[in-house]
Design a protein around this motif. Sequence first.
Motif, short mmCIF file in Angstrom:
data_model
loop_
_atom_site.label_atom_id
_atom_site.label_comp_id
_atom_site.label_asym_id
_atom_site.label_seq_id
_atom_site.Cartn_x
_atom_site.Cartn_y
_atom_site.Cartn_z
N LYS A 71 1.22 -3.00 -30.23
CA LYS A 71 0.96 -1.56 -30.38
C LYS A 71 -0.18 -1.31 -31.37
CE LYS A 71 5.65 -0.10 -29.16
NZ LYS A 71 6.95 0.39 -29.60
N LEU A 72 -0.15 -2.02 -32.48
CA LEU A 72 -1.22 -1.85 -33.47
C LEU A 72 -2.56 -2.35 -32.94
CD1 LEU A 72 0.72 -2.97 -36.69
CD2 LEU A 72 0.17 -0.63 -35.99
N PHE A 73 -2.55 -3.52 -32.31
CA PHE A 73 -3.80 -4.08 -31.80
C PHE A 73 -4.36 -3.22 -30.67
CE2 PHE A 73 -2.13 -8.48 -33.18
CZ PHE A 73 -2.71 -8.33 -34.44
N SER A 74 -3.50 -2.66 -29.84
CA SER A 74 -3.98 -1.84 -28.73
C SER A 74 -4.68 -0.58 -29.23
CB SER A 74 -2.82 -1.45 -27.80
OG SER A 74 -2.02 -0.43 -28.37
N LEU A 75 -4.36 -0.17 -30.45
CA LEU A 75 -5.00 1.00 -31.05
C LEU A 75 -6.24 0.63 -31.86
CD1 LEU A 75 -1.82 2.94 -32.22
CD2 LEU A 75 -3.22 3.37 -30.21
N GLY A 76 -6.61 -0.64 -31.84
CA GLY A 76 -7.80 -1.07 -32.57
C GLY A 76 -7.62 -1.14 -34.07
N LEU A 77 -6.41 -1.46 -34.52
CA LEU A 77 -6.09 -1.38 -35.94
C LEU A 77 -6.04 -2.75 -36.62
CD1 LEU A 77 -3.29 1.32 -35.66
CD2 LEU A 77 -5.63 1.65 -36.51
N THR A 78 -6.71 -3.73 -36.07
CA THR A 78 -6.65 -5.09 -36.60
C THR A 78 -6.99 -5.14 -38.08
OG1 THR A 78 -7.34 -5.87 -34.41
CG2 THR A 78 -7.39 -7.47 -36.21
N ASP A 79 -7.99 -4.39 -38.51
CA ASP A 79 -8.42 -4.42 -39.91
C ASP A 79 -7.34 -3.89 -40.86
OD1 ASP A 79 -10.82 -5.47 -39.14
OD2 ASP A 79 -11.93 -3.59 -39.29
N HIS A 80 -6.34 -3.21 -40.33
CA HIS A 80 -5.26 -2.66 -41.15
C HIS A 80 -3.99 -3.50 -41.08
CE1 HIS A 80 -7.15 1.32 -42.10
NE2 HIS A 80 -7.95 0.86 -41.16
N VAL A 81 -4.06 -4.63 -40.38
CA VAL A 81 -2.89 -5.49 -40.21
C VAL A 81 -2.99 -6.67 -41.18
CG1 VAL A 81 -1.59 -6.96 -38.63
CG2 VAL A 81 -2.60 -4.82 -37.80
N LEU A 82 -2.03 -6.74 -42.09
CA LEU A 82 -1.96 -7.85 -43.03
C LEU A 82 -1.54 -9.13 -42.33
CD1 LEU A 82 -1.82 -9.00 -45.97
CD2 LEU A 82 0.54 -8.18 -46.03
N GLY A 83 -0.59 -9.02 -41.41
CA GLY A 83 -0.12 -10.18 -40.68
C GLY A 83 1.10 -9.83 -39.85
N TYR A 84 1.66 -10.83 -39.19
CA TYR A 84 2.81 -10.59 -38.32
C TYR A 84 3.90 -11.62 -38.58
CZ TYR A 84 0.55 -14.23 -35.47
OH TYR A 84 -0.04 -15.40 -35.03
N VAL A 85 5.14 -11.22 -38.26
CA VAL A 85 6.30 -12.09 -38.35
C VAL A 85 6.78 -12.34 -36.93
CG1 VAL A 85 8.68 -12.29 -39.17
CG2 VAL A 85 6.93 -11.19 -40.62
N MET A 86 6.90 -13.62 -36.55
CA MET A 86 7.18 -13.95 -35.15
C MET A 86 8.25 -15.03 -35.06
SD MET A 86 5.82 -12.59 -32.41
CE MET A 86 4.13 -12.15 -32.84
N PRO A 87 9.52 -14.64 -34.86
CA PRO A 87 10.58 -15.64 -34.72
C PRO A 87 10.34 -16.56 -33.53
CG PRO A 87 11.49 -13.46 -35.10
CD PRO A 87 10.02 -13.27 -34.82
N PRO A 88 10.97 -17.74 -33.54
CA PRO A 88 10.70 -18.74 -32.50
C PRO A 88 10.99 -18.27 -31.08
CG PRO A 88 11.88 -19.72 -34.34
CD PRO A 88 11.88 -18.24 -34.58
N ALA A 89 11.90 -17.31 -30.90
CA ALA A 89 12.23 -16.86 -29.55
C ALA A 89 11.03 -16.22 -28.86
CB ALA A 89 13.39 -15.87 -29.59
N ASN A 90 10.09 -15.73 -29.62
CA ASN A 90 8.93 -15.06 -29.02
C ASN A 90 8.01 -16.05 -28.33
OD1 ASN A 90 8.29 -11.96 -30.25
ND2 ASN A 90 9.93 -13.12 -31.20
N PRO A 91 7.47 -15.68 -27.17
CA PRO A 91 6.48 -16.53 -26.51
C PRO A 91 5.22 -16.67 -27.38
CG PRO A 91 7.35 -14.88 -25.00
CD PRO A 91 7.82 -14.50 -26.37
N PRO A 92 4.38 -17.65 -27.10
CA PRO A 92 3.17 -17.84 -27.90
C PRO A 92 2.28 -16.61 -27.89
CG PRO A 92 3.55 -19.72 -26.45
CD PRO A 92 4.52 -18.66 -26.05
N VAL A 93 1.67 -16.30 -29.03
CA VAL A 93 0.79 -15.12 -29.11
C VAL A 93 -0.46 -15.32 -28.26
CG1 VAL A 93 1.66 -14.46 -31.37
CG2 VAL A 93 -0.34 -15.95 -31.22
N SER A 94 -0.75 -16.56 -27.90
CA SER A 94 -1.91 -16.82 -27.05
C SER A 94 -1.75 -16.19 -25.67
CB SER A 94 -2.13 -18.33 -26.91
OG SER A 94 -0.99 -18.96 -26.35
N GLU A 95 -0.52 -15.83 -25.31
CA GLU A 95 -0.27 -15.19 -24.01
C GLU A 95 -0.56 -13.69 -24.04
OE1 GLU A 95 3.71 -16.03 -22.84
OE2 GLU A 95 3.45 -18.21 -22.87
N SER A 96 -0.75 -13.14 -25.20
CA SER A 96 -0.97 -11.70 -25.32
C SER A 96 -2.36 -11.30 -24.86
CB SER A 96 -0.79 -11.27 -26.78
OG SER A 96 -1.19 -9.92 -26.96
#
Length: 337
Positions: A71-96
């Motif tokens: 949601k944040l990235f789709s709004l072009g807000l990358t510069d305002h993102v400190l980072g993300y928390v991604m538990p193991p159940a989530n698929p690889p972010v490379s698929e996004s």
Amino acid sequence: MSPSPPSLPVRRRLVALGTAVTATVALAGCGADVRSASKGTSEVTVKRCGEPVPYTVPERAVAYEGGSADKLFSLGLTDHVLGYVMPPANPPVSESPWAARYAEVPMLSDDLLNKELIVSKKADFVVAGWNSGFSDQRGITPEILDKLGVQSFMHTESCYNYPGFPQKTAPFEGLYTDLERLGAIFRVEEKAAEVVSGLKKRVAAVRASVPPGEAPPVFLYDSGTDQPFTAGSQVPPNDIIEIAGGRNIFDGLDERWTQVNWEAVTQAAPEVIIILDYGDQPAQKKIDFLKKSPRTSKLPAVRNNRFFILNYNEGISGPRNIDGLEKFAAYLRSPAS
């Protein structure tokens, strides 16, 4: 050790302005022009679930799971993102679709969201869901973060049973609302409106493509062998199934993700089974179980091999819900194997 919490109060100057924020965003994801709002000191009041909350423009946002980050990235807000928390159940972010944006910010943890991480990283904004990220049991709630001077935002889809300020809405409407509200918080209302308009057009195109006739019964299988875990009416797969032309066999359950029994599944005789695919619950293992279990092996969907695999991030609230919708609609039109 965690540093002392900031002294600036973030909440409790609640302004009952009823600000009906109706801005929302398109899936492009290029850098949006975020106004500094007098270096973050001016406020805009936006609802967090049913609660009006004043926000300054976040500069160090933490996203929990792919739906929040997307949601944040789709709004072009990358510069305002400190980072993300991604538990193991989530698929690889490379698929996004926003894999390049993920690569620009660090993964802060592969564990569940916790207060200590947020404080130690000096985050000023956290995006997560109620009971999915935020949790009374684990001691990280919007109210606790308010007291620490950390702003927070919850997925509208998860507000169904939020204590004190519940909000109930159809899951896709919740997605649009989130993009609108985030657009207001970050002062990128026009970008948000563009993104939401694009999503709505794609949904409308799927609706228009549904052929006449009776909707086939569909069962979403999340997990569980003794008792299955599935999707009620308050989560995105319910909208995915209905808009694509199917009928969720548990659409009468006014719940989010919930446990049912195999007898109810058998009686509903689903013609299609959606398998929710995520890291520690691979789809093929679930399919193998359904084919071998005497309680499910004779279901129409199993006999006809009608399994559709839904990516985890297409099933939780986020822009990729629409990807899942388009794929499932195409699957329903395909011939049985």
